[in-house]
Motif scaffolding. Sequence first.
Motif, mmCIF file in Angstrom:
data_model
loop_
_atom_site.group_PDB
_atom_site.id
_atom_site.type_symbol
_atom_site.label_atom_id
_atom_site.label_comp_id
_atom_site.label_asym_id
_atom_site.label_seq_id
_atom_site.Cartn_x
_atom_site.Cartn_y
_atom_site.Cartn_z
ATOM 1 N N GLU A 16 0.898 -1.268 0.084
ATOM 2 C CA GLU A 16 0.065 0.032 -0.094
ATOM 3 C C GLU A 16 0.993 1.094 0.002
ATOM 4 O O GLU A 16 0.221 2.195 -0.411
ATOM 5 N N ARG A 58 -6.833 -10.232 -0.280
ATOM 6 C CA ARG A 58 -7.352 -9.230 -1.219
ATOM 7 C C ARG A 58 -8.816 -9.421 -1.858
ATOM 8 O O ARG A 58 -9.516 -8.722 -1.994
ATOM 9 N N GLN A 111 -3.821 -1.391 -16.931
ATOM 10 C CA GLN A 111 -3.145 -0.531 -15.667
ATOM 11 C C GLN A 111 -3.822 0.604 -15.346
ATOM 12 O O GLN A 111 -4.371 1.165 -14.463
ATOM 13 N N ALA A 116 -4.261 0.679 -11.643
ATOM 14 C CA ALA A 116 -3.048 -0.250 -10.990
ATOM 15 C C ALA A 116 -1.687 0.263 -11.175
ATOM 16 O O ALA A 116 -1.532 0.709 -12.301
ATOM 17 N N ARG A 117 -0.819 0.074 -10.293
ATOM 18 C CA ARG A 117 0.539 0.706 -10.468
ATOM 19 C C ARG A 117 1.394 -0.194 -11.133
ATOM 20 O O ARG A 117 2.519 -0.026 -11.577
ATOM 21 N N GLU A 121 -0.844 -5.370 -8.496
ATOM 22 C CA GLU A 121 -2.184 -4.850 -8.441
ATOM 23 C C GLU A 121 -3.156 -5.222 -9.203
ATOM 24 O O GLU A 121 -4.175 -5.285 -9.180
ATOM 25 N N ARG A 125 -6.573 -6.988 -8.115
ATOM 26 C CA ARG A 125 -7.992 -6.207 -8.724
ATOM 27 C C ARG A 125 -8.664 -7.486 -9.143
ATOM 28 O O ARG A 125 -10.165 -7.511 -9.171
#
Length: 137
Positions: A16, A58, A111, A116-117, A121, A125
């Motif tokens: 995070e 997640r 992305q 999303a980085r 990520e 997701r």
Amino acid sequence: MVTTFDDDDYVDAALEGGASGFLLKDAGADLLIAGVRAAANGDALISPSLTLDLLKRRRSTPTRQTHAVERLSGREIEVAKLVADGRTNQEICQELYISLGTVKTHLGSIQNRLEARNRVEIAARMWESGVMNRPNG
């Protein structure tokens, strides 16, 4: 991040906070080198022993970005699912019969749409959305 602690809270806080990956010190030289290379290339690497627990956590805590998965095209969902399954770009090329450039284009679009980085990520997701639990077809 490289650490001796495999605590869930450390993993979550590091990711995070923008970490490109999370590796345990005892991962071995090859994995540590791969982690540095992944970070240098804008990718991410999580210690394999931590990945399943991370994705399960997640999946059980949906976020507002989860709904962005619904905006992906069919091909983008195919690519994103393969990323979530841990496939490399080259493996995605071979499985979907598309060029490396096309894979990279899809990843950039994915992305952006998922906010999303990195690949981690994207995978998170996909698991959060429940798409990874649906049958193919």
